[in-house]
Write a protein that holds these residues in place. Structure first.
Motif, PDB file in Angstrom:
ATOM      1  N   VAL A  34       0.832  -1.203   0.000  1.00  0.00           N
ATOM      2  CA  VAL A  34       0.000   0.000   0.000  1.00  0.00           C
ATOM      3  C   VAL A  34       0.870   1.258   0.000  1.00  0.00           C
ATOM      4  O   VAL A  34       0.619   2.202  -0.748  1.00  0.00           O
ATOM      5  CB  VAL A  34      -0.939   0.001   1.229  1.00  0.00           C
ATOM      6  N   ALA A  35       1.911   1.257   0.831  1.00  0.00           N
ATOM      7  CA  ALA A  35       2.650   2.495   1.072  1.00  0.00           C
ATOM      8  C   ALA A  35       3.599   2.883  -0.061  1.00  0.00           C
ATOM      9  O   ALA A  35       3.641   4.053  -0.456  1.00  0.00           O
ATOM     10  CB  ALA A  35       3.427   2.385   2.382  1.00  0.00           C
ATOM     11  N   VAL A  36       4.390   1.933  -0.571  1.00  0.00           N
ATOM     12  CA  VAL A  36       5.449   2.300  -1.517  1.00  0.00           C
ATOM     13  C   VAL A  36       4.906   2.960  -2.792  1.00  0.00           C
ATOM     14  O   VAL A  36       5.387   4.024  -3.198  1.00  0.00           O
ATOM     15  CB  VAL A  36       6.342   1.093  -1.849  1.00  0.00           C
ATOM     16  N   PRO A  37       3.900   2.369  -3.473  1.00  0.00           N
ATOM     17  CA  PRO A  37       3.401   3.030  -4.692  1.00  0.00           C
ATOM     18  C   PRO A  37       2.836   4.423  -4.425  1.00  0.00           C
ATOM     19  O   PRO A  37       3.011   5.333  -5.240  1.00  0.00           O
ATOM     20  CB  PRO A  37       2.303   2.081  -5.191  1.00  0.00           C
ATOM     21  N   LEU A  38       2.177   4.601  -3.268  1.00  0.00           N
ATOM     22  CA  LEU A  38       1.604   5.905  -2.951  1.00  0.00           C
ATOM     23  C   LEU A  38       2.683   6.907  -2.524  1.00  0.00           C
ATOM     24  O   LEU A  38       2.667   8.073  -2.930  1.00  0.00           O
ATOM     25  CB  LEU A  38       0.547   5.769  -1.848  1.00  0.00           C
ATOM     26  N   LEU A  39       3.630   6.455  -1.720  1.00  0.00           N
ATOM     27  CA  LEU A  39       4.723   7.339  -1.303  1.00  0.00           C
ATOM     28  C   LEU A  39       5.567   7.775  -2.495  1.00  0.00           C
ATOM     29  O   LEU A  39       6.104   8.887  -2.514  1.00  0.00           O
ATOM     30  CB  LEU A  39       5.614   6.634  -0.273  1.00  0.00           C
ATOM     31  N   ALA A  40       5.665   6.888  -3.481  1.00  0.00           N
ATOM     32  CA  ALA A  40       6.473   7.205  -4.670  1.00  0.00           C
ATOM     33  C   ALA A  40       5.873   8.346  -5.489  1.00  0.00           C
ATOM     34  O   ALA A  40       6.553   8.902  -6.356  1.00  0.00           O
ATOM     35  CB  ALA A  40       6.621   5.965  -5.545  1.00  0.00           C
ATOM     36  N   THR A  51      11.836   4.973   3.918  1.00  0.00           N
ATOM     37  CA  THR A  51      10.871   5.501   4.885  1.00  0.00           C
ATOM     38  C   THR A  51      10.154   4.372   5.613  1.00  0.00           C
ATOM     39  O   THR A  51       9.834   4.470   6.800  1.00  0.00           O
ATOM     40  CB  THR A  51       9.840   6.402   4.181  1.00  0.00           C
ATOM     41  N   LEU A  52       9.930   3.267   4.909  1.00  0.00           N
ATOM     42  CA  LEU A  52       9.210   2.126   5.499  1.00  0.00           C
ATOM     43  C   LEU A  52      10.109   1.149   6.241  1.00  0.00           C
ATOM     44  O   LEU A  52       9.606   0.253   6.921  1.00  0.00           O
ATOM     45  CB  LEU A  52       8.478   1.362   4.394  1.00  0.00           C
ATOM     46  N   ALA A  53      11.417   1.283   6.106  1.00  0.00           N
ATOM     47  CA  ALA A  53      12.327   0.246   6.592  1.00  0.00           C
ATOM     48  C   ALA A  53      12.151  -0.032   8.083  1.00  0.00           C
ATOM     49  O   ALA A  53      11.983  -1.192   8.502  1.00  0.00           O
ATOM     50  CB  ALA A  53      13.773   0.642   6.292  1.00  0.00           C
ATOM     51  N   VAL A  54      12.186   1.006   8.917  1.00  0.00           N
ATOM     52  CA  VAL A  54      12.071   0.804  10.368  1.00  0.00           C
ATOM     53  C   VAL A  54      10.667   0.327  10.728  1.00  0.00           C
ATOM     54  O   VAL A  54      10.500  -0.582  11.549  1.00  0.00           O
ATOM     55  CB  VAL A  54      12.420   2.098  11.122  1.00  0.00           C
ATOM     56  N   SER A  55       9.650   0.919  10.108  1.00  0.00           N
ATOM     57  CA  SER A  55       8.267   0.521  10.400  1.00  0.00           C
ATOM     58  C   SER A  55       8.020  -0.945  10.061  1.00  0.00           C
ATOM     59  O   SER A  55       7.280  -1.635  10.766  1.00  0.00           O
ATOM     60  CB  SER A  55       7.282   1.393   9.607  1.00  0.00           C
ATOM     61  N   THR A  56       8.622  -1.404   8.970  1.00  0.00           N
ATOM     62  CA  THR A  56       8.435  -2.794   8.566  1.00  0.00           C
ATOM     63  C   THR A  56       9.001  -3.740   9.615  1.00  0.00           C
ATOM     64  O   THR A  56       8.354  -4.722  10.000  1.00  0.00           O
ATOM     65  CB  THR A  56       9.127  -3.045   7.207  1.00  0.00           C
TER      66      THR A  56
END
Length: 251
Positions: A34-40, A51-56
């Motif tokens: 969900v996040a990567v395509p939208l953040l891009a 940006t997602l690395a720590v959250s993942t």
């Protein structure tokens, strides 16, 4: 880098992370999808991934531990996890010549085919007897794919869905697998200098909106029937397959 983000960008990033966390809370998966395509659409793709690395890592570790089934998960799936971690480190060396675009198309097509076949339960169901043989194979294949392309999640997800696990045990199992896969990724990003101090701060701050969405999603998931949960997983698989193919085509 952080100072260059406008208030509009910060608001969009926050909203996207809450939405992705909500999906993760409901289904146990789907945070990067969900996040990567939208953040891009707001920042660069490399920055979106960082940006997602720590959250993942944190969200998967939290969900793996939270259900109180971590011991049972490791006893049942250690033959998946051990080959996965080893193969993740070996994958980049062994598969350096693999065409990542072709891999994305193949894996995406397999995911879509699996989703369609899952509508016929007798055609795609892994029994406990076959599980002992398949678990190490799934771990190795997922790790090798992850080492060369970071696509370690989809094969694991297909396998765990095919086992038809109860939703709480599924979330604990898939979160453990994704945690073990994500940890080497963030270590390598820091070790090789791809993630600097500012990127790490942004990634760490992203945990807050992700967890806000995740906790709401978990409240929804507790009221969700098992069949609705499985349908949601199949939708995520379908979207993941389409995303992989689209990514490969547009590369």
């Amino acid at each position: 880098m952080l100072a260059q983000l406008t208030l509009t960008q910060v608001a969009l990033i926050t909203g996207i992370l809450v939405l992705a966390g909500l999906t993760k809370g409901v289904l146990g998966v789907g945070l990067p999808l969900v996040a990567v395509p939208l953040l891009a659409q707001v920042v660069s793709v490399p920055l979106a991934i960082m940006t997602l690395a720590v959250s993942t890592v944190v969200s998967n570790g939290f969900q793996a531990w939270q259900g109180g089934q971590l011991g049972s998960v490791f006893r049942r799936f250690w033959t998946v996890f051990a080959p996965l971690v080893v193969a993740l480190f070996l994958g980049a060396r062994l598969l350096v010549d693999l065409d990542e675009r072709k891999l994305g198309v193949i894996l995406g097509t397999v995911l879509i085919a699996f989703t369609l076949l899952s509508r016929f339960p007798k055609l795609f169901h892994v029994t406990v007897r076959h599980e002992k043989l398949m678990s190490p194979l799934v771990g190795v294949v997922s790790g090798l794919l992850g080492g060369v392309s970071s696509f370690y999640g989809p094969p694991l997800l297909m396998y765990l869905v095919a086992l038809k696990l109860p939703k709480d045990f599924f979330i604990s199992a898939v979160s453990t697998a994704l945690f073990l896969g994500a940890l080497p990724l963030i270590i390598s990003l820091i070790f090789y200098g791809a993630m600097g101090y500012q990127e790490f701060i942004l990634s760490a701050l992203s945990v807050i909106p992700v967890f806000a969405g995740l906790l709401v999603g978990q409240a929804i998931q507790k009221r969700m029937p098992q069949e609705a949960f499985r349908t949601g997983l199949l939708i995520i698989l379908l979207l993941t397959g389409a995303s992989l193919i689209l990514r490969a085509v547009l590369q």
